[in-house]
Design an enzyme around this catalytic site. Structure first.
Site, PDB file in Angstrom:
ATOM      1  N   VAL A  84      32.108 -50.011 -19.546  1.00  0.00           N
ATOM      2  CA  VAL A  84      31.391 -48.875 -19.412  1.00  0.00           C
ATOM      3  C   VAL A  84      31.780 -48.103 -18.201  1.00  0.00           C
ATOM      4  CG1 VAL A  84      29.007 -47.914 -18.895  1.00  0.00           C
ATOM      5  CG2 VAL A  84      29.215 -50.060 -20.419  1.00  0.00           C
ATOM      6  N   CYS A  85      31.839 -46.656 -18.280  1.00  0.00           N
ATOM      7  CA  CYS A  85      32.379 -45.918 -17.326  1.00  0.00           C
ATOM      8  C   CYS A  85      33.851 -46.120 -16.747  1.00  0.00           C
ATOM      9  CB  CYS A  85      31.510 -46.200 -16.110  1.00  0.00           C
ATOM     10  SG  CYS A  85      31.633 -44.547 -14.826  1.00  0.00           S
ATOM     11  N   ASN A  86      34.359 -46.073 -15.539  1.00  0.00           N
ATOM     12  CA  ASN A  86      35.607 -46.574 -15.207  1.00  0.00           C
ATOM     13  C   ASN A  86      35.988 -48.174 -15.083  1.00  0.00           C
ATOM     14  OD1 ASN A  86      34.708 -47.084 -12.635  1.00  0.00           O
ATOM     15  ND2 ASN A  86      35.489 -45.373 -11.551  1.00  0.00           N
ATOM     16  N   GLY A  87      34.936 -48.680 -15.649  1.00  0.00           N
ATOM     17  CA  GLY A  87      35.355 -50.173 -15.730  1.00  0.00           C
ATOM     18  C   GLY A  87      36.551 -50.247 -16.815  1.00  0.00           C
ATOM     19  N   GLY A 145      31.534 -44.233 -22.310  1.00  0.00           N
ATOM     20  CA  GLY A 145      31.951 -43.150 -21.137  1.00  0.00           C
ATOM     21  C   GLY A 145      31.290 -43.207 -19.645  1.00  0.00           C
TER      22      GLY A 145
END
Lengths: 284, 284
Positions: free
Chosen positions: B161-164, B213
């Site tokens: 998730v996200c910039n993971g 995102g």
């Protein structure tokens, strides 16, 4: 506005078009500073641009503001993880997490949260927020209720997410007040003299009382609170940063939309839910 | 379907139309059982109705499934608080929270999370999920990267998730794979040979790779993962319980919609963001 998804943008930009590490480290430093403070008071990420934008809120931009999030055993993490993500972006705003005993709190599913401060150690909250939970035994105890009532009486804003409104209502402070709640529990508010309003965000007394609906409604709630406190620009900034551009894959977020068989499944799990009268431990 | 917001419903229902306390306590007991388990393995709330509904997922309903959420210092709480709220409703599914050192982890803003297990103590994950953070220094370290790569190689599903997704990509496992990311960082994926796709949910290799995102996209991501694993009915059930019926007060969740001055505010805070090339500590 530059296209953020420009597929022709080269991965290897000239170094001077890249942010300096120092710029971005500043953000980390502010968060780290928060972590270094005693107790559970955590600083947000106030920056000059944000402080300037905040001039349209009801608070003076330079006014320091304390939000106290009251947690308890078996509380629901997402009820306050959504709002806190928004609140941490508000300028001059401290977020304090507190519980009856202080220290780590075991939430729903055994998730351990905190360090938290002791509620009794907090003299005053500018805004108090009570999240919901799957078992309200702990926050319905007299000692917890007394702390919540004390902080709510002294607070400028008294707020809740999900069935946290039942915890507030049980203190008596919501008598005759309009309030939101998770749909499965919303009519339980009447037992405490509050007025259930089946909306995602509800306010009464010119916003002194603000509440969100079930669990994920906390995000919508927090953006509205952010706009009220620090102005719409700051709220929109937070929304953009948390990429809150929701796209649920199914149309099942509320019983008015969900398939009857899905509502029936919830009714089996939480009897009374389809009448807004689900009971959970802790409710008299 | 009964109206959940029936304002004529009496608060004092005859006792037999109310759920028994025992029924609802059962839920609490399952959660409590999870808390009693050693390490960070937490049980969901499997019930017979859910297990039956789960028969349309790609997994056999009776198949036990381990989700490992890999956390780290300065990670973002909401990136995994959203998904975990959904995942905890999946039948026969254990959620394990793990970090490099195990124990409590200090996330962004000084928020303390866990107990967590040690990544090295986890032999295998069926699904690994890597959330994002505001400082990726910790998860970009070789020891962390090695654990993530080991678990990802052995996992049926590799997710973020996200910039993971940048953390996963840095291990090399996303080379040539389509992946989502927070809009401000999405083109940073190219540095690691991954293919940035500016959507809220992205999959590749028939769903072996799934990604969400920025931050709140984790909720949409998790509902899609839930549907894949345990069938659409279970996902819709979770969506109804978390009241995911979003109603953002502003139209500012993505740079394609936000006002230019709001995008400019983020660009000031995270230089490079408007090109999807924001840098954060930890990126080479």
């Amino acid at each position: 506005m530059t296209d953020p998804i420009d597929n022709n943008a080269s991965a290897a930009q000239p170094i001077n078009t890249r942010p300096s590490r120092r710029d971005v480290l500043k953000l980390g430093s502010i968060a780290a500073l928060g972590a270094l403070l005693g107790g559970g008071a955590l600083l947000g990420r106030a920056t000059p641009a944000l402080a300037e934008a905040a001039s349209t809120g009801t608070l003076s931009p330079s006014e320091s503001f304390d939000i106290v999030i009251a947690v308890y055993p078996n509380g629901t993490l997402l009820d306050f993880a959504g709002p806190s993500e928004v609140f941490h972006w508000l300028p001059n705003t401290n977020i304090r997490y507190a519980s009856l005993e202080g220290g780590p709190v075991t939430l729903e599913y055994g998730v351990v949260y905190g360090k938290t401060e002791r509620l009794a150690d907090i003299a005053k909250a500018d805004l108090i927020m009570v999240p919901g939970g799957s078992d309200l035994t702990a926050p319905m105890q007299p000692a917890y209720q007394a702390q919540i009532r004390r902080l709510a009486d002294g607070a400028r804003y008294v707020t809740s997410v999900c069935n946290g409104s039942l915890v507030l209502a049980a203190t008596g402070i919501l008598k005759g007040k309009r309030s939101a709640c998770h749909w499965a529990f919303i009519n339980d508010l009447k037992e405490y003299g509050a007025i259930p309003v089946p909306e995602r965000f509800v306010e009464d007394d010119n916003g002194r009382f603000m509440s969100g609906g079930g669990i994920t409604a906390g995000i919508d709630f927090a953006l509205r609170v952010a706009a009220k406190l620090r102005g719409q620009q700051v709220a929109e900034f937070a929304q953009l940063l948390i990429e809150y551009d929701p796209a649920p894959p199914f149309h099942s977020g509320h019983p008015r939309d969900a398939r009857p068989e899905i509502v029936a499944m919830v009714e089996k799990e939480l009897p009374g839910a389809s009448k807004g009268l689900a009971r959970i431990p802790g409710i008299r």
